[in-house]
Write a protein that holds these residues in place. Structure first.
Motif, PDB file in Angstrom:
ATOM      1  N   GLU A   1       0.820  -1.206   0.000  1.00  0.00           N
ATOM      2  CA  GLU A   1       0.000   0.000   0.000  1.00  0.00           C
ATOM      3  C   GLU A   1       0.860   1.265   0.000  1.00  0.00           C
ATOM      4  O   GLU A   1       0.521   2.265  -0.639  1.00  0.00           O
ATOM      5  CB  GLU A   1      -0.920  -0.011   1.216  1.00  0.00           C
ATOM      6  N   HIS A   2       1.976   1.224   0.704  1.00  0.00           N
ATOM      7  CA  HIS A   2       2.829   2.405   0.795  1.00  0.00           C
ATOM      8  C   HIS A   2       3.906   2.433  -0.288  1.00  0.00           C
ATOM      9  O   HIS A   2       4.389   3.507  -0.645  1.00  0.00           O
ATOM     10  CB  HIS A   2       3.473   2.470   2.181  1.00  0.00           C
ATOM     11  N   LEU A   3       4.284   1.286  -0.801  1.00  0.00           N
ATOM     12  CA  LEU A   3       5.315   1.243  -1.829  1.00  0.00           C
ATOM     13  C   LEU A   3       4.784   1.598  -3.216  1.00  0.00           C
ATOM     14  O   LEU A   3       5.418   2.363  -3.954  1.00  0.00           O
ATOM     15  CB  LEU A   3       5.960  -0.147  -1.845  1.00  0.00           C
ATOM     16  N   LEU A   4       3.632   1.071  -3.576  1.00  0.00           N
ATOM     17  CA  LEU A   4       3.140   1.240  -4.945  1.00  0.00           C
ATOM     18  C   LEU A   4       2.956   2.702  -5.367  1.00  0.00           C
ATOM     19  O   LEU A   4       3.361   3.069  -6.479  1.00  0.00           O
ATOM     20  CB  LEU A   4       1.836   0.454  -5.127  1.00  0.00           C
ATOM     21  N   PRO A   5       2.359   3.572  -4.556  1.00  0.00           N
ATOM     22  CA  PRO A   5       2.181   4.956  -5.016  1.00  0.00           C
ATOM     23  C   PRO A   5       3.493   5.678  -5.309  1.00  0.00           C
ATOM     24  O   PRO A   5       3.533   6.572  -6.146  1.00  0.00           O
ATOM     25  CB  PRO A   5       1.439   5.623  -3.847  1.00  0.00           C
ATOM     26  N   TRP A   6       4.572   5.285  -4.628  1.00  0.00           N
ATOM     27  CA  TRP A   6       5.858   5.951  -4.812  1.00  0.00           C
ATOM     28  C   TRP A   6       6.714   5.304  -5.892  1.00  0.00           C
ATOM     29  O   TRP A   6       7.506   5.973  -6.546  1.00  0.00           O
ATOM     30  CB  TRP A   6       6.650   5.931  -3.501  1.00  0.00           C
ATOM     31  N   PHE A   7       6.574   3.996  -6.079  1.00  0.00           N
ATOM     32  CA  PHE A   7       7.460   3.265  -6.977  1.00  0.00           C
ATOM     33  C   PHE A   7       6.760   2.783  -8.246  1.00  0.00           C
ATOM     34  O   PHE A   7       7.351   2.818  -9.325  1.00  0.00           O
ATOM     35  CB  PHE A   7       8.057   2.053  -6.241  1.00  0.00           C
ATOM     36  N   LEU A   8       5.537   2.271  -8.108  1.00  0.00           N
ATOM     37  CA  LEU A   8       4.812   1.693  -9.236  1.00  0.00           C
ATOM     38  C   LEU A   8       3.357   2.143  -9.198  1.00  0.00           C
ATOM     39  O   LEU A   8       2.438   1.325  -9.023  1.00  0.00           O
ATOM     40  CB  LEU A   8       4.890   0.157  -9.180  1.00  0.00           C
ATOM     41  N   PRO A   9       3.091   3.422  -9.368  1.00  0.00           N
ATOM     42  CA  PRO A   9       1.723   3.928  -9.220  1.00  0.00           C
ATOM     43  C   PRO A   9       0.734   3.292 -10.197  1.00  0.00           C
ATOM     44  O   PRO A   9      -0.442   3.180  -9.878  1.00  0.00           O
ATOM     45  CB  PRO A   9       1.872   5.432  -9.473  1.00  0.00           C
ATOM     46  N   ALA A  10       1.207   2.864 -11.340  1.00  0.00           N
ATOM     47  CA  ALA A  10       0.299   2.256 -12.319  1.00  0.00           C
ATOM     48  C   ALA A  10      -0.252   0.918 -11.843  1.00  0.00           C
ATOM     49  O   ALA A  10      -1.297   0.458 -12.330  1.00  0.00           O
ATOM     50  CB  ALA A  10       1.022   2.068 -13.653  1.00  0.00           C
ATOM     51  N   LEU A  11       0.431   0.288 -10.896  1.00  0.00           N
ATOM     52  CA  LEU A  11       0.002  -1.031 -10.407  1.00  0.00           C
ATOM     53  C   LEU A  11      -0.857  -0.953  -9.144  1.00  0.00           C
ATOM     54  O   LEU A  11      -1.341  -1.984  -8.673  1.00  0.00           O
ATOM     55  CB  LEU A  11       1.220  -1.914 -10.131  1.00  0.00           C
ATOM     56  N   ARG A  12      -1.038   0.249  -8.601  1.00  0.00           N
ATOM     57  CA  ARG A  12      -1.821   0.342  -7.371  1.00  0.00           C
ATOM     58  C   ARG A  12      -3.290   0.064  -7.666  1.00  0.00           C
ATOM     59  O   ARG A  12      -3.894   0.682  -8.538  1.00  0.00           O
ATOM     60  CB  ARG A  12      -1.692   1.732  -6.763  1.00  0.00           C
ATOM     61  N   PRO A  13      -3.894  -0.890  -6.938  1.00  0.00           N
ATOM     62  CA  PRO A  13      -5.309  -1.190  -7.168  1.00  0.00           C
ATOM     63  C   PRO A  13      -6.213  -0.146  -6.517  1.00  0.00           C
ATOM     64  O   PRO A  13      -5.906   0.357  -5.440  1.00  0.00           O
ATOM     65  CB  PRO A  13      -5.490  -2.556  -6.495  1.00  0.00           C
ATOM     66  N   TYR A  14      -7.303   0.157  -7.184  1.00  0.00           N
ATOM     67  CA  TYR A  14      -8.294   1.083  -6.624  1.00  0.00           C
ATOM     68  C   TYR A  14      -9.673   0.445  -6.502  1.00  0.00           C
ATOM     69  O   TYR A  14     -10.607   1.097  -6.053  1.00  0.00           O
ATOM     70  CB  TYR A  14      -8.373   2.362  -7.480  1.00  0.00           C
TER      71      TYR A  14
END
Length: 433
Positions: free
Chosen positions: A32-45
């Motif tokens: 949850e904290h890594l994806l927005p900073w490193f891989l924002p395209a993979l963050r699920p919504y």
């Protein structure tokens, strides 16, 4: 919440599946904290992966802690063990964040006055509306509230009503959401008052004199703070409802309680934010919130279904170090990004490589903090609490003045069947992380 196979697991298998669930929960929060900073395209919504992991943790805590209370140990032993289990790493991470504040400043939500000290001293951060030095520390507030509540309930003989309690807190979550726009008790004094009551109350709980009275005062204090000074009061009530639902699941599994309160609690928690005055975040939209709840329940049910099987060692290990993972990952990510720079618009292969490097660093540091901070202090806590328990036995378990000996027990460790140094993390009934 999905149906759970009704069977009695073996003790060792039960410990393994709880560890595996903690490992899943910990890595979900890291993601949850890594994806927005490193891989924002993979963050699920379509669901909130962080809230999903936290709900899994809360179910695990609710499942194991009150039932351990009824089987082994005593109040003094539990709280000594808790202090040595929780505070060493907690204080180490705080010290690290403050020491490096010249580089990465402490976030603005942390007050620059005595309220921050008072709130961090009790871990009751979120329930007195004080930001933690580390972002993830807010969930520890609800674990501490739960410990205080189950301590008081056990000492007065009300610990068997987990189903009713889960429904009650679920109803409170809905009602509070409908009428309360935010914390009603505001200002610095909730942090100072809860700190004073907590410290004095703990002295009596550990010392033994007036233990039941002190525990009841602490439980009432925790309840008032939860309902009236929490940052998001309906969410606090919903969290405690989920934890008591975990206890109700355990009672149903053992044949000592029905499962229907869990279904009712799930429905109440599911609707709590829909009409809440204090709401509006993307993760409490009906479709996202419901999906998150269903996935957390399904994960917990799946863990129970697999509790008699051999589970992947990596998940068990992640569960073992999950408290370290939970507390150290967020500051480490901040430091990593300070060095690497903003990665959100970098090429995907570069993002993937940096994300893998960050995860490796988090796992390495978490392993080290578990081995050299958590585990040694757990050993010290067990030695001290063991001497305390032997002292009580030497007095014939007569109890202390003003207390009933039959009530001098809480949160024992069914995990003692597992060798030292292998399952220390499970041994303590564990918190979020």
């Amino acid at each position: 919440m999905p149906a759970i196979p009704h069977a009695t697991p073996t003790p060792v298998a039960r410990l393994a599946w709880l560890d595996a669930l903690r490992g899943i929960g910990a890595m979900a929060v890291v993601a949850e904290h890594l994806l927005p900073w490193f891989l924002p395209a993979l963050r699920p919504y379509w669901f909130n992966i962080g809230v999903y992991g936290i709900l899994v943790f809360f179910l695990v805590s609710g499942y194991i802690i009150p039932t351990s209370l009824e089987r082994h140990g005593d109040v003094r032993t539990f709280w000594i063990s808790r202090i040595f289990r929780l505070y060493p790493l907690y204080l180490t991470v705080i010290a690290l964040a403050l020491a490096l504040a010249w580089w990465v400043p402490v976030r603005e939500q942390v007050p620059r006055d005595g309220t921050a000290v008072a709130a961090h001293a009790t871990m009751l951060l979120d329930v007195v509306s004080v930001g933690g030095v580390v972002d993830t520390m807010w969930t520890l507030s609800y674990e501490m509230v739960f410990y205080l509540l189950v301590t008081a309930l056990f000492l007065v003989g009300g610990h068997n009503r987990s189903g009713s309690l889960s429904i009650g807190f679920g109803v409170a979550a809905v009602a509070i959401g409908l009428v309360v726009p935010g914390a009603l008790l505001v200002g610095p004094w909730p942090a100072y008052v809860t700190c004073a009551v907590f410290l004095v109350g703990m002295v009596f709980v550990v010392w033994g004199r007036f233990r039941t009275t002190a525990a009841c005062v602490l439980g009432l204090m925790a309840l008032v703070a939860l309902m009236f000074s929490s940052r998001v009061p309906w969410l606090g009530a919903a969290v405690v409802a989920v934890m008591f639902a975990g206890t109700a699941i355990h009672r149903w599994e053992r044949g000592t309680g029905p499962l229907w309160p869990v279904a009712v609690t799930t429905a109440l928690v599911a609707v709590a934010p829909l009409w809440a005055i204090e709401s509006g975040w993307w993760w409490v939209r009906a479709d996202v919130w419901w999906t998150t709840i269903v996935l957390a329940g399904a994960t917990f049910a799946g863990g129970m279904a697999l509790r008699g099987r051999r589970l992947p060692k990596v998940l068990v290990w992640l569960g073992l170090i999950s408290y370290s993972l939970y507390l150290v990952h967020h500051p480490l990510l901040k430091y990593f990004v300070e060095i690497s720079g903003d990665l959100r618009w970098s090429a995907v292969p570069y993002q993937l490589g940096m994300a893998a490097l960050a995860v490796a660093a988090i796992l390495a540091v978490s392993t080290l903090t578990f081995l050299y901070v958590e585990r040694p202090m757990q050993v010290v806590g067990r030695r001290i609490s063991g001497r305390s328990a032997r002292g009580l036995q030497g007095r014939g378990q007569a109890g202390m003045a003003g207390e009933r000996p039959r009530h001098d027990g809480i949160l024992g460790h069914q995990e003692r069947q597992v060798p030292d140094g292998v399952r220390d993390h499970v041994r303590e009934g564990d918190v979020v992380g």
